[in-house]
Design a protein around this motif. Structure first.
Motif: not given
Ligand code: CDP
Ligand code: CDP
Length: 212
Positions: A190-209
């Motif tokens: 909600t409060a993230l632009d597309a770039e911030a959402a991408f960075q947050a998602a990448l962190s989640l992915v890398r935390a898993r893998l």
């Protein structure tokens, strides 16, 4: 299957799933599939044939006849296409006809897929599942801006009403309803632009893998 790198991105309408999934795929060197296009293309075939998208027999026939060319049509977005996609998506035989197609795509080289049931039904074994959301007001605003960009006139309140109705229909259906997988990582954009959402998602992915 164990080493297959599949990233499932699910969530409600206009949450930013496609934008995010496409960037993740590019970043990680994986193929990308927008699974909503499959349902949209089946819905469009029905509208073209003058049939009711809720007609199970007609919709199943169109799903079985779907070709790759249908997915690149330019008329798969907009209110009529949205609701037709959601109507055909509630028909079990339509979902069954599209399931192998999605699985074959992901199994070939791994993939990032976005939709509603990727983490729950299509690839329940995916090592990373993201459930991407945002408030209905923000999602409606994003869709409205997109429509304006395409030259489609629309009222914001009407876009929000349509989006809420489609989410409700997608969540209430008995087959593969929109819902987060139990092991999904939630991402509220909600409060993230597309770039911030991408960075947050990448962190989640890398935390898993961590090896990625
Ligand atoms: O695939 P989905 O319907 O979930 O959404 P999308 O088509 O990827 O994104 C809808 C719109 O929201 C696009 O115009 C994006 O640029 C914008 N947006 C986004 O994707 N992510 C954000 N965090 C903010 C805006
Ligand atoms: O872009 P937006 O989020 O508005 O929709 P979409 O992802 O293109 O999906 C269109 C419709 O297809 C949804 O409203 C769902 O009814 C259906 N769908 C589905 O049931 N399962 C999927 N994996 C993808 C889409």
């Amino acid at each position: 299957m164990t080493d297959l790198l599949v990233i499932a991105v699910d969530g409600p309408a206009a949450a930013g799933k496609g934008t995010l999934a496409r960037r993740l795929a590019a970043e990680l060197g994986l193929p990308y599939l927008d699974t909503g296009l499959l349902y949209r293309a089946v819905g469009r075939r029905l509208l073209d044939a003058g049939a009711d998208p809720a007609d199970a027999a007609a919709a199943t026939e169109q799903a079985q006849a779907l070709t790759a060319a249908d997915l690149s049509r330019g008329d798969l977005r907009g209110p009529a296409a949205d609701m037709a996609a959601s109507a055909v998506a509630a028909i079990p035989a339509v979902r069954a006809a599209l399931l192998d197609w999605q699985r074959d795509f992901g199994r070939r080289h791994g993939a990032v897929l976005d939709g509603r049931d990727i983490g729950t039904v299509v690839f329940p074994e995916a090592p990373v599942k993201l459930f991407v959301s945002a408030s209905p007001e923000e999602r409606a605003r994003r869709r409205w801006l997109e429509m304006r960009g395409r030259g489609q006139a629309a009222k914001l309140a009407q876009v929000e009403a349509e989006l809420r109705a489609r989410d409700a229909q997608d969540s209430a259906r008995s087959v593969a309803p929109l819902k987060p997988a139990e092991d999904a990582c939630w991402l509220d954009t909600t409060a993230l632009d597309a770039e911030a959402a991408f960075q947050a998602a990448l962190s989640l992915v890398r935390a898993r893998l961590p090896s990625l």
